[in-house]
Design an enzyme around this catalytic site. Structure first.
Site, PDB file in Angstrom:
ATOM      1  N   GLY A 297       7.042 104.059  25.726  1.00 41.33           N
ATOM      2  CA  GLY A 297       6.007 104.328  26.734  1.00 41.33           C
ATOM      3  C   GLY A 297       5.898 103.231  27.775  1.00 41.33           C
TER       4      GLY A 297
ATOM      5  N   ASP B  96      -4.132  97.741  20.109  1.00 41.50           N
ATOM      6  CA  ASP B  96      -2.959  97.774  19.230  1.00 41.50           C
ATOM      7  C   ASP B  96      -3.229  97.156  17.862  1.00 41.50           C
ATOM      8  OD1 ASP B  96      -1.368  99.172  20.946  1.00 41.50           O
ATOM      9  OD2 ASP B  96      -0.280  97.442  21.718  1.00 41.50           O
TER      10      ASP B  96
END
Length: 409
Positions: free
Chosen positions: A69, A288
């Protein structure tokens, strides 16, 4: 492929962490825009960085970034300001990940980008040219990778770039990381107000650059220390004054009983045995690390409420749904709220006898759940090779630390 893990009674290891993927991928784009004669040193060996290097060096008409991504977003902006016509594509999942916000912003600056099949999604056909626009307004809660992609091409725009961000800004540390790296390469880029960033039309300079180790990868070793009865872990290559927002994970883990001692080579983790009755944390700046802390707290039987998780639904998978599904296999009933909150009040259910954790083509699902083997010895990890996206040596490092890693296929 299925991995069965057997933890050691005592975890003792010195680990050379992988280089930061976030820094590597930004440094590669900036270095390319600088037309630098110095290749960045100590680049990450992960899939995302490999595809970025391939895209920047091979010069093919069609660029396949697979599941990366970061590469899709950064390269979309880079190709828009780089002469030539190219098509950028990726995996089936990548072709379901929205990119319209970034494409619309680049088009506003004058970019020539067309959707190859579905409106708003890759693949994209991009005709690179000099862009003449110089001002963009975006919502502050969009992915920081869109913002970073735009910022990094700012210095090569004819009149520079002014970027306005409306409302709440999520993942601000990633934006600051980008700005810091741009400045390291000679750009003039900085916040001019709490919600505006100005980038001068001043070209990047060719400079030597070395990438630091990855604090996101470090979080799984903090997790192992937290879940182990005894652990002596040293992590090499981490800096006290890190550019990486995920370095804040050390502070959050300190509340879970793991302290950090900085050395000339990195950090040493120490277990205090202290733990809170409950943990509340806003992950808006460190999304994350959410999987790491959700799994860790559940395993430590610490109820939690984690907010700021709105970006998790558009990551490699819907991480909110994935966490709830997989933790239920281990006997934990996790609740969600408003697509942005995960919480656990201690509710349990019957665990599966041999839980097989699905990883959803998501590297962080595999790495965040692997340490749970310390608490759930029958658990197995499906498709463990997904770790190559950010930490290819993860399983080998676990072996070095005394874990047995058995391929059940």
């Amino acid at each position: 492929m299925l991995y069965k893990l057997i933890p050691p009674p005592v975890v003792k290891a010195t680990i050379q962490l992988p280089a930061s993927k976030s820094i590597s991928n930004r440094a590669l784009i900036i270095n390319a825009l600088a037309k630098s004669s110095y290749p960045p040193e100590n680049l990450s060996d992960c899939d995302d960085t490999r595809v970025m290097i391939k895209a920047l060096t091979e010069g093919k008409a069609t660029i396949d970034i697979m599941a990366a991504g970061t590469a899709m977003r950064f390269l979309t902006a880079y190709l828009s300001v780089t002469q030539g016509e190219r098509t950028i594509t990726g995996t089936a999942r990548m072709q379901q990940r929205p990119i319209q916000i970034l494409v619309d912003a680049l088009r506003e600056l004058g970019a020539d980008i067309e959707y190859v099949s579905n409106e708003g999604y890759p693949p994209l056909c991009i005709k690179g040219a000099e862009l003449k626009g110089n001002e963009i307004t975006l919502k502050g809660n969009v992915s920081s990778q869109y913002i970073s992609a735009l910022l990094m091409v700012g210095p090569v725009l004819k009149d520079g770039l002014t970027l306005h961000l409306n409302g709440e800004i999520i993942s601000r540390p990633y934006i600051n990381l980008t700005l810091q790296l741009m400045q390291d390469f000679g750009a003039r880029a900085a916040w001019t107000s709490p919600n505006s960033i100005s980038v001068a039309p001043q070209p990047y300079q060719s400079v030597p650059f070395k990438v630091e180790s990855d604090w996101s990868a470090a979080s799984y070793w903090y997790q192992i220390a937290a879940l182990s009865s005894k652990a002596e872990i040293e992590l090499l290559g981490l800096f006290r004054n890190s550019y990486q927002g995920d370095s804040r994970g050390a502070e959050v883990f300190s509340r879970l009983g793991i302290t950090t001692e900085f050395t000339s080579q990195g950090v040493k983790l120490k277990k205090t045995g202290k733990a809170p009755e409950r943990l509340e944390e806003d992950f808006i700046d460190i999304p994350d690390l959410a999987q790491t802390f959700v799994v860790t707290c559940a395993m430590m039987n610490i109820p939690f409420r984690f907010t700021g998780l709105q970006s998790l639904k558009i990551k490699e998978t819907d991480r909110i749904a994935a966490l709830r599904t997989e933790l239920k296999k281990l006997g934990y009933v996790i609740e969600e709220e408003n697509d942005s909150v995960l919480m656990w009040n201690g509710e349990r259910c019957e665990p599966e006898e041999i839980p097989i954790i699905a990883t959803y083509e998501d590297h962080r699902m595999a790495m965040a759940f692997a340490p749970a083997i310390i608490c759930h010895p029958t658990m197995q990890i499906a498709d463990p090779q997904v770790v190559t996206k950010s930490y290819p040596g993860y399983w080998e490092d676990l072996k070095q630390a005394g874990f047995q890693v058995i391929n059940e296929d």
